[in-house]
Design an enzyme around this catalytic site. Sequence first.
Site, PDB file in Angstrom:
ATOM      1  N   ASN A  42      42.514 -20.303 -17.788  1.00 31.76           N
ATOM      2  CA  ASN A  42      41.296 -19.551 -18.096  1.00 31.76           C
ATOM      3  C   ASN A  42      40.593 -19.196 -16.782  1.00 31.76           C
ATOM      4  OD1 ASN A  42      40.614 -22.342 -17.827  1.00 31.76           O
ATOM      5  ND2 ASN A  42      38.772 -22.102 -19.061  1.00 31.76           N
ATOM      6  N   ILE A  43      40.054 -17.990 -16.757  1.00 34.10           N
ATOM      7  CA  ILE A  43      39.390 -17.470 -15.562  1.00 34.10           C
ATOM      8  C   ILE A  43      38.016 -16.964 -16.007  1.00 34.10           C
ATOM      9  CG2 ILE A  43      39.511 -15.853 -13.629  1.00 34.10           C
ATOM     10  CD1 ILE A  43      42.563 -15.631 -14.194  1.00 34.10           C
ATOM     11  N   GLU A  44      36.988 -17.740 -15.703  1.00 28.77           N
ATOM     12  CA  GLU A  44      35.645 -17.374 -16.147  1.00 28.77           C
ATOM     13  C   GLU A  44      34.976 -16.445 -15.145  1.00 28.77           C
ATOM     14  OE1 GLU A  44      33.723 -21.121 -17.090  1.00 28.77           O
ATOM     15  OE2 GLU A  44      34.973 -21.357 -18.889  1.00 28.77           O
ATOM     16  N   ASN A  45      33.812 -15.906 -15.564  1.00 26.72           N
ATOM     17  CA  ASN A  45      33.104 -14.938 -14.735  1.00 26.72           C
ATOM     18  C   ASN A  45      31.602 -15.113 -14.936  1.00 26.72           C
ATOM     19  OD1 ASN A  45      31.919 -12.029 -14.228  1.00 26.72           O
ATOM     20  ND2 ASN A  45      33.937 -12.073 -13.289  1.00 26.72           N
ATOM     21  N   CYS A  53      40.925 -16.042 -21.436  1.00 25.49           N
ATOM     22  CA  CYS A  53      41.523 -17.318 -21.839  1.00 25.49           C
ATOM     23  C   CYS A  53      42.877 -17.515 -21.159  1.00 25.49           C
ATOM     24  CB  CYS A  53      41.755 -17.339 -23.346  1.00 25.49           C
ATOM     25  SG  CYS A  53      40.253 -17.362 -24.332  1.00 25.49           S
ATOM     26  N   GLU A  55      45.702 -18.394 -22.483  1.00 28.63           N
ATOM     27  CA  GLU A  55      46.834 -17.837 -23.245  1.00 28.63           C
ATOM     28  C   GLU A  55      47.049 -16.366 -22.913  1.00 28.63           C
ATOM     29  OE1 GLU A  55      44.269 -19.604 -24.321  1.00 28.63           O
ATOM     30  OE2 GLU A  55      44.717 -20.688 -26.165  1.00 28.63           O
ATOM     31  N   CYS A  85      42.005 -19.360 -29.477  1.00 26.14           N
ATOM     32  CA  CYS A  85      40.890 -18.667 -30.134  1.00 26.14           C
ATOM     33  C   CYS A  85      41.429 -17.476 -30.926  1.00 26.14           C
ATOM     34  CB  CYS A  85      39.863 -18.205 -29.096  1.00 26.14           C
ATOM     35  SG  CYS A  85      40.347 -16.706 -28.200  1.00 26.14           S
TER      36      CYS A  85
END
Length: 128
Positions: A42-45, A53, A55, A85
Amino acid sequence: MTDRELYLKAKEALANAYAPYSGFSVGAACEADSGEVYTGVNIENASYPAGICAERCAMSKAVSEGVRSFKRIAIASSGGEAWPCGICRQFMNEFTDSPEDLIVITGADEDHLEMMSLAELLPKGFRL
Ligand code: THU
């Protein structure tokens, strides 16, 4: 590759998760029909909805290399078992002709794996 080995690849990828906002790291390892395995995290911002996500990260890496169909995907997280999700389920639905044969694997750890098919996780997924 065994289910356990695929899960361990997802677990290994966890180290590269970028989750400074939720603190919830996710790693995924998907297996293409060819047997090739692609990992993702997962790579958040700072603009929250811009995050992705694990996947979809893993599958996007594969699709961008020409893959169009998957057999299995394993998911590991910093918080134990993690089922995909809704958006990721629909994303997976695009890349298999038989959702009952695409197997999703997760678990609290490699000794407690659980498996469900995409057809079970996403009954009647949307298709054009
Ligand atoms: N996340 C995933 O990577 N996969 C899922 O299936 C569910 C949620 C991520 C998104 C976000 O970075 C963090 O987990 C907390 O929601």
